[in-house]
Design an enzyme around this catalytic site. Structure first.
Site, PDB file in Angstrom:
ATOM      1  N   GLY A 147     -15.015  23.819   2.919  1.00 12.31           N
ATOM      2  CA  GLY A 147     -14.758  22.832   3.972  1.00 12.31           C
ATOM      3  C   GLY A 147     -15.425  23.233   5.278  1.00 12.31           C
TER       4      GLY A 147
ATOM      5  N   ARG B 216     -11.231  16.475  -0.419  1.00 15.79           N
ATOM      6  CA  ARG B 216     -10.688  16.770   0.924  1.00 15.79           C
ATOM      7  C   ARG B 216     -11.157  15.737   1.953  1.00 15.79           C
ATOM      8  NH1 ARG B 216     -11.469  23.038   2.092  1.00 15.79           N
ATOM      9  NH2 ARG B 216     -10.067  22.514   3.800  1.00 15.79           N
TER      10      ARG B 216
ATOM     11  N   SER C 247      -7.633  21.633  14.240  1.00 11.50           N
ATOM     12  CA  SER C 247      -8.667  22.047  13.289  1.00 11.50           C
ATOM     13  C   SER C 247      -9.884  22.604  14.005  1.00 11.50           C
ATOM     14  CB  SER C 247      -9.088  20.853  12.423  1.00 11.50           C
ATOM     15  OG  SER C 247     -10.293  21.164  11.747  1.00 11.50           O
TER      16      SER C 247
ATOM     17  N   ASP D 105      -4.433  30.110   7.267  1.00 12.17           N
ATOM     18  CA  ASP D 105      -4.884  30.502   5.927  1.00 12.17           C
ATOM     19  C   ASP D 105      -3.978  31.559   5.287  1.00 12.17           C
ATOM     20  OD1 ASP D 105      -7.007  28.755   6.033  1.00 12.17           O
ATOM     21  OD2 ASP D 105      -8.408  30.250   6.803  1.00 12.17           O
TER      22      ASP D 105
END
Ligand code: S3P
Length: 450
Positions: A101, A129, A174, A327
């Site tokens: 990604g 995604r 993000s 993560d």
């Protein structure tokens, strides 16, 4: 399936203490950015410590396809001959970003304001995604995107002929979205502004400034306001990539749950936008110390020492910490299973759109291993069973997600019965030396069909 070959079933079993020094590979986020910024610079960029995981190798290949010279000189040592901001050529083939990604979103941003067309695809995980979070702000520059319904790959991006600068408040926390907009802003005239309500990893800002862009970050009541002056001349740099705190999490967390362990993980970047896991583990009572704290390349760095911690307690992880450890929730949930009491993890909706739906993937596997998990759309909670209390004894699906595979293998090192993972192949995307590194510490992790 790993997406790059046959499934690799793996199994982890309880064994002796984990002891020794574990040098983990280079930071994935910084590795991607060093290749992309190197390609957008004039002159040569020299990188040491580059992560040679499949995600980053796919980005290296993509940069070649856009016209940069990218050459491997030795282990982790790479040279990039950049084409300059606005200098990308139109690639001849489809750009395959594999499982990454970060790769696809940052590369889309970096070509979005050049008058070229490129088609992007990935593996089954990446093609599921959401990409609208990137193509929506890129449209404000004048970029067009044509893809599958729901804004998913494969997707063709037509770069803006006459890009205009953009002011954009990111609707989701993000760093990939923020970085895509900043990279697109490089080839737009005037000032591009990104506003983020919650601080996400700031490697793009640090590295853009390091390559010569004029960029400021202001902390305001609206959030962090990042202003980039367009059309700079970026200059090739030397980049020494620090070790990846997200990879370090696996040997560290394994040491905390395996009796008698004492593991040193040197040279870990503790940038506050990345170090949330380590604060959380300390809040839970983990025996985790920072040795030899220092600054390297403008980033705080330390050697982490983790020792077996049988007295950890469940906590509520502050939701404002989520972005700095996004993560690491999968492996945190494993540690939580070995702590006393409940660990609550609120404010983590983003986990649902990672390489897999990480709440669902972990909850399913943890339950199969005898751990109680509650979940909602943007939260989950693990009922700890205490040191030595996790039954294990199941085969779990890694769902094309490296961090799910590694988390469950760590769990199997501390649970009563072995834990099997249906496919460890995806581990190679971010941590290709995981098996050897863990074996050197004494871990019993094997290929199940070997
Ligand atoms: C990354 C940002 C994060 C993180 C990913 C790497 C980056 O993703 O999960 O592993 O390098 O910018 P989001 O931007 O989707 O939060």
């Amino acid at each position: 399936m790993s997406g790059h070959g046959q499934p690799v079933p793996m199994v982890a079993r309880k064994g002796a203490a984990l002891v020794g020094t574990a040098v983990v590979p280079g930071d994935k986020s910084i590795s991607h950015r060093s290749l992309i910024l190197g390609a957008l610079s004039i002159g040569e960029t020299h990188v040491t410590g580059l992560l040679e995981g499949q995600d980053v190798l796919d980005t290296a290949k993509a940069m070649r396809a856009f016209g940069a010279g990218v050459e491997r000189l030795g282990e982790g040592e790479w040279r990039i001959e950049g084409v300059g901001v606005g200098g990308f050529a139109e690639p001849e083939g489809v750009i395959d970003c594999g499982n990454s990604g970060t790769g696809v979103r940052l590369i889309m941003g970096s070509m979005a304001t050049s008058p070229i067309v490129a088609t992007f695809t990935g593996d089954a995980s990446l093609n599921g995604r959401p990409m609208a979070r990137v193509t929506d702000p890129l449209a404000l520059f004048g970029t067009r995107a044509l893809g599958r319904r729901g804004g998913r790959l494969p997707m063709t991006i037509q770069g803006a002929e006459d890009p205009v600068p953009v002011r954009y408040a990111t609707p989701v926390p993000s760093a990939q979205v923020k970085s895509a907009v900043l990279l697109a802003g490089l080839n737009a005239p005037g000032e591009t502004v990104v506003i983020e309500r919650e601080a996400t990893r700031d490697h793009s800002e640090r590295m853009l400034a390091g390559f010569g862009a004029s960029l400021t970050t202001e902390v305001t009541p609206e959030g962090r306001v990042i202003t980039l002056k367009g059309q700079p001349e970026l200059r090739g740099q030397s980049v020494a990539v620090p070790c990846d705190p997200s990879s370090a999490a696996f040997p560290v967390c394994a040491a905390l749950i395996v009796p008698g362990s004492d593991v040193l993980v040197p040279n870990i970047g503790l940038n506050p936008t990345r170090a949330g896991l380590y604060q959380t583990l300390r809040d839970m009572g983990a025996d985790l110390t920072y040795e030899n704290p220092r600054e390297e390349g403008g980033e705080p760095v330390a050697d982490l020492r983790a020792r077996y911690s049988p007295a950890m307690k469940g906590i509520e992880v502050p939701p404002e910490r989520a972005a700095s450890m996004i993560d690491e929730y999968p492996v945190l949930s494993v540690v939580a299973a070995f702590a006393e009491g409940r660990t609550e993890m609120p404010g983590v909706r983003e986990l649902r759109v990672k390489e897999s739906d990480r709440i669902d993937a972990m909850a399913t596997g943890l339950r199969a291993c005898g751990v109680t998990v509650d979940e909602g759309e943007d939260w989950w909670a693990v009922e700890g069973l205490g040191a030595g209390g996790v039954p294990g004894g199941a085969t779990v699906e890694s769902r094309l997600d490296h961090r799910i595979a590694m988390s469950f293998l760590c769990m199997g090192l501390g649970s009563a019965q072995p834990v099997r993972v249906d496919d460890g192949g995806p581990i190679a995307t971010s941590f290709p030396v995981f098996e050897g590194l863990m074996a050197a510490l004494g871990a019993r992790i094997d290929r199940a069909n070997a």
